[in-house]
Design an enzyme around this catalytic site. Structure first.
Site, short mmCIF file in Angstrom:
data_model
loop_
_atom_site.label_atom_id
_atom_site.label_comp_id
_atom_site.label_asym_id
_atom_site.label_seq_id
_atom_site.Cartn_x
_atom_site.Cartn_y
_atom_site.Cartn_z
N SER A 141 0.83 -1.20 0.00
CA SER A 141 0.00 0.00 0.00
C SER A 141 0.87 1.26 0.00
O SER A 141 1.69 1.45 -0.91
CB SER A 141 -0.96 -0.04 1.19
N ASP A 164 -9.75 -4.16 -5.13
CA ASP A 164 -9.19 -3.30 -4.08
C ASP A 164 -10.07 -2.06 -3.92
O ASP A 164 -10.22 -1.28 -4.87
CB ASP A 164 -7.77 -2.90 -4.46
N HIS A 198 -7.87 -5.16 -0.63
CA HIS A 198 -6.62 -4.47 -0.25
C HIS A 198 -5.88 -5.39 0.71
O HIS A 198 -5.88 -5.18 1.94
CB HIS A 198 -6.95 -3.13 0.38
#
Length: 255
Positions: A118, A180, A231
């Site tokens: 991320s 995501d 995610h």
């Protein structure tokens, strides 16, 4: 650049230490968030030392300015507002100190990988591919590779002006979930396409065919999409990450 200021955890190798992976977490996490993955990968990479730094705490705008561990501020997940370049460059300097500490300990920079999830993926792209424009002195690192999981390209409007002479020969693994909800899959793909179209890195859609698979771990970006993944990091992505690391930092003393 040589003074390490970040706190960090270490997962030691189980045989002679010949390579290092620095694992950079996302917003609100810390180095411990990487422990399950490093524990899963370590048996296949017994020569690797894993360094798991903790980002400093700072107010993060997208989370109502709550104080969280973060490598830089993020105004929103639309990624349309002005980016926190000073925070990014400060984090690059902090990661540089970790890389330099490994080099000073005898690990060649060509045997070091920066890996990020991320926001951590964004900062390892800047640190791993950036040159003099993102750090105080030095043309940038000639690393074994960079891995990005559910990340994005930071400072994309001027990234080309920031790269090091080694960027075009850097192997990059990029994994992203198609579902995501935070860093959209389309934005991840667009980031990778910017590295190809504006920066000049080779780009392969790594899950498309045998030729792409054969080139996995060579110079340029290998982008993998994972159907239905949020995610997070699914088992297939973790397996691909392991294969990438085995290719770019092989165990030269196996057996």
């Amino acid at each position: 650049m040589s003074t390490v200021t970040l706190p960090f955890l270490v997962v030691q190798p189980t045989k002679a230490h010949t390579a290092t992976v620095i694992c950079v977490h996302g917003i609100g996490d810390d180095g411990r968030g990487w422990n399950p993955l490093t524990n899963e990968l370590a048996p296949a990479l017994p020569h690797v030392k894993w360094v798991l730094p903790h980002a400093p705490q700072r107010p993060v705008t997208v989370y109502n300015k709550e104080w969280l561990r973060a490598w830089f501020d993020i105004p929103s997940f639309s990624f349309t507002e002005t980016e926190d370049a000073p925070g990014m460059l400060d984090s690059v300097r902090k990661l540089d100190a970790l890389v330099k500490a490994e080099v000073d300990a005898g690990i060649p920079q060509e045997r070091i990988v920066l890996s990020g999830f991320s926001q951590g993926g964004a900062i390892v792209l800047l640190s791993g591919l950036g040159g003099r424009a993102v750090r105080e002195g030095g043309e940038g690192w000639k690393l074994a590779g960079v891995t990005v999981m559910s990340g994005w390209l930071p400072l994309r409007d001027r990234f080309k002006s920031l790269i090091s002479p080694h960027a075009l020969t850097m192997p990059v693994f990029w994994g992203h979930g198609t579902d995501d909800p935070l860093v959209r899959y389309s934005f991840g793909r667009k980031s990778a396409e910017i590295l190809k179209d504006q920066v000049g890195l080779a780009l392969r859609w790594g899950d498309k065919g045998e030729a792409e698979r054969a080139a996995f771990g060579s110079a340029g970006v290998s982008f993998f999409g994972y159907d239905g993944m949020l995610h997070a990091a699914c088992s297939k992505e973790r397996a691909d990450l392991k294969e990438f690391l085995k290719r770019v930092i092989p165990d030269n003393q196996s057996g």
